[in-house]
Design a protein around this motif. Sequence first.
Motif, PDB file in Angstrom:
ATOM      1  N   THR A  49      -4.679  14.838  36.326  1.00  0.00           N
ATOM      2  CA  THR A  49      -5.964  14.252  35.954  1.00  0.00           C
ATOM      3  C   THR A  49      -6.668  15.094  34.902  1.00  0.00           C
ATOM      4  O   THR A  49      -7.286  14.551  33.975  1.00  0.00           O
ATOM      5  N   ALA A  52      -4.872  14.495  31.467  1.00  0.00           N
ATOM      6  CA  ALA A  52      -5.255  13.211  30.882  1.00  0.00           C
ATOM      7  C   ALA A  52      -6.668  13.279  30.311  1.00  0.00           C
ATOM      8  O   ALA A  52      -6.928  12.804  29.192  1.00  0.00           O
ATOM      9  N   ARG A  53      -7.575  13.884  31.045  1.00  0.00           N
ATOM     10  CA  ARG A  53      -8.963  13.972  30.595  1.00  0.00           C
ATOM     11  C   ARG A  53      -9.102  14.875  29.375  1.00  0.00           C
ATOM     12  O   ARG A  53     -10.060  14.711  28.599  1.00  0.00           O
ATOM     13  N   TYR A  57      -8.549  10.364  28.426  1.00  0.00           N
ATOM     14  CA  TYR A  57      -8.007   9.306  29.282  1.00  0.00           C
ATOM     15  C   TYR A  57      -8.581   9.460  30.684  1.00  0.00           C
ATOM     16  O   TYR A  57      -8.647  10.573  31.227  1.00  0.00           O
ATOM     17  N   LYS A  58      -8.968   8.354  31.290  1.00  0.00           N
ATOM     18  CA  LYS A  58      -9.473   8.384  32.651  1.00  0.00           C
ATOM     19  C   LYS A  58      -8.311   8.226  33.626  1.00  0.00           C
ATOM     20  O   LYS A  58      -7.588   7.226  33.587  1.00  0.00           O
ATOM     21  N   ALA A  59      -8.137   9.201  34.480  1.00  0.00           N
ATOM     22  CA  ALA A  59      -7.029   9.185  35.445  1.00  0.00           C
ATOM     23  C   ALA A  59      -7.571   9.323  36.857  1.00  0.00           C
ATOM     24  O   ALA A  59      -8.558  10.027  37.084  1.00  0.00           O
ATOM     25  N   ARG A  76      -3.007   7.343  38.538  1.00  0.00           N
ATOM     26  CA  ARG A  76      -3.189   6.048  37.893  1.00  0.00           C
ATOM     27  C   ARG A  76      -4.034   6.210  36.626  1.00  0.00           C
ATOM     28  O   ARG A  76      -5.067   6.882  36.650  1.00  0.00           O
ATOM     29  N   ILE A  77      -3.563   5.629  35.543  1.00  0.00           N
ATOM     30  CA  ILE A  77      -4.372   5.464  34.342  1.00  0.00           C
ATOM     31  C   ILE A  77      -4.590   3.956  34.217  1.00  0.00           C
ATOM     32  O   ILE A  77      -3.712   3.232  33.736  1.00  0.00           O
ATOM     33  N   GLY A  80      -5.502   2.713  29.108  1.00  0.00           N
ATOM     34  CA  GLY A  80      -5.356   3.769  28.127  1.00  0.00           C
ATOM     35  C   GLY A  80      -6.532   3.834  27.171  1.00  0.00           C
ATOM     36  O   GLY A  80      -7.180   2.817  26.880  1.00  0.00           O
ATOM     37  N   LYS A  81      -6.801   5.019  26.664  1.00  0.00           N
ATOM     38  CA  LYS A  81      -7.925   5.221  25.746  1.00  0.00           C
ATOM     39  C   LYS A  81      -7.826   4.328  24.519  1.00  0.00           C
ATOM     40  O   LYS A  81      -8.839   3.855  23.985  1.00  0.00           O
ATOM     41  N   PHE A 116       0.918   8.372  28.250  1.00  0.00           N
ATOM     42  CA  PHE A 116      -0.082   8.003  27.251  1.00  0.00           C
ATOM     43  C   PHE A 116       0.321   6.708  26.536  1.00  0.00           C
ATOM     44  O   PHE A 116      -0.491   5.801  26.355  1.00  0.00           O
ATOM     45  N   SER A 119       0.160   3.465  28.867  1.00  0.00           N
ATOM     46  CA  SER A 119      -1.221   3.066  29.175  1.00  0.00           C
ATOM     47  C   SER A 119      -1.946   2.580  27.923  1.00  0.00           C
ATOM     48  O   SER A 119      -2.753   1.641  27.996  1.00  0.00           O
TER      49      SER A 119
END
Length: 420
Positions: A49, A52-53, A57-59, A76-77, A80-81, A116, A119
């Motif tokens: 997490t 990703a951040r 990206y929010k995970a 879980r993503i 995707g951004k 990445f 997502s």
Amino acid sequence: MTSKSGDVIFLLYLLFAMFKSTFGKNSVFEIDKDATSKGYPRDSLSNFTEFARNYGYKAEEHTVITEDGYILSVFRIPKGKNCRGRIRQPPVLLMHGLLQSSDSWLDAGPSAGLAFLISDACYDLWVGNVRGTYYGRRNVRLNPDTDAQFWNFDTHDMGKLDVPAIIDYMLNETGSSKLNYVGFSQGARIFYIMCSETSGYCDKIIVFINLAPAARLKYTSSMPILLVIPFFVLTEPLLSSPRELEVFQKGGVIQKAASFLCKDNILAGTVCRVGLTLYNSYDPGSILTQTIRVLFGHFPAGTSFRNLAFYGQNVVSGKFQKYDYGPSKNVEVYGTVQPPLYNLNRTNIPVVLIYGENDVLVDSKDVQWLSTQLPNLIESYQVRRLAWTHLDNCYSQYTNVTIFPKIHEYLQKYSKDGSV
């Protein structure tokens, strides 16, 4: 057992005991985080997490409990951004390889890491972990540090228990009736085991995309692997303590030493790159030095001694078969002297195979054999980059132009637009 073979086993066990005693998890070889962390890449110190951040990206982290009590972290993503459209349905499950974890799908960074890329293509992405990794080192009843039973597992258990538990959890959380599955190496192997050994779970998958599937391993030619295999096969029956049965763990001497050495840019591009090449084969320029600096913060991620012995048995036998306990116990467990083969014919959903010609761990001849065993193969695709290796599937800077287009092609074919 002959006297000669007994001497070999004793010598291997003695060497292993000396190694664990000197360099085991509780050894004096420690990295002082406060003193040395400045030289580590931020990503190598990040969990899924956090990683990703780091890139916007929010995970989410979810907890899955298997039928036999193993507690697995699944990530879980949800979007995707760089996803600019509607989220496609069904959700996608991405599963890692041997000695890896979910982090391996981020290590190549946002331009190449498959977590990445998938997502960003507007899929609701779930990234799994199996028992024995640092994201699967818990159990509702067993303590991994004191209970040897915790480590009495191999890919059979991952396929029969871990993957079904993750699938059920995903479907319950998303409200979907089915999902799509992308598995790398061991992540593909355990899917075939699931289809062979369970009822109904294969039917919950719409399409199964394989990256270098580690089913039959008859033609594995990685010299470090071939040299180590006899050690695991012969020694596994002699081990009893949790400290012996857990191997290649995150925080162990191998991972700590590799992480410490490979954080240095020069060593990562030379010594660490050579180490990967000896194990994995050579694809010049494919894996960036920065990725090498990052990946050893998460690799190796841990497994059981038994699991490596099981792989070793399959390499020696050249068959995709169940664990070999020896003739007498095989009769007791299976009713036959020889362990049964896994039933590949039960994987009757659409299957895509993606493989590289330069893969010394999962040889193209084994993938070609696998293609002849599947009742619903829709494509067997050889990566166009001739130097493509096993670990390129996770760590190459070129995944976005080599394997992702094919993955995206079939995910899109077997998906539909859903809600945002």
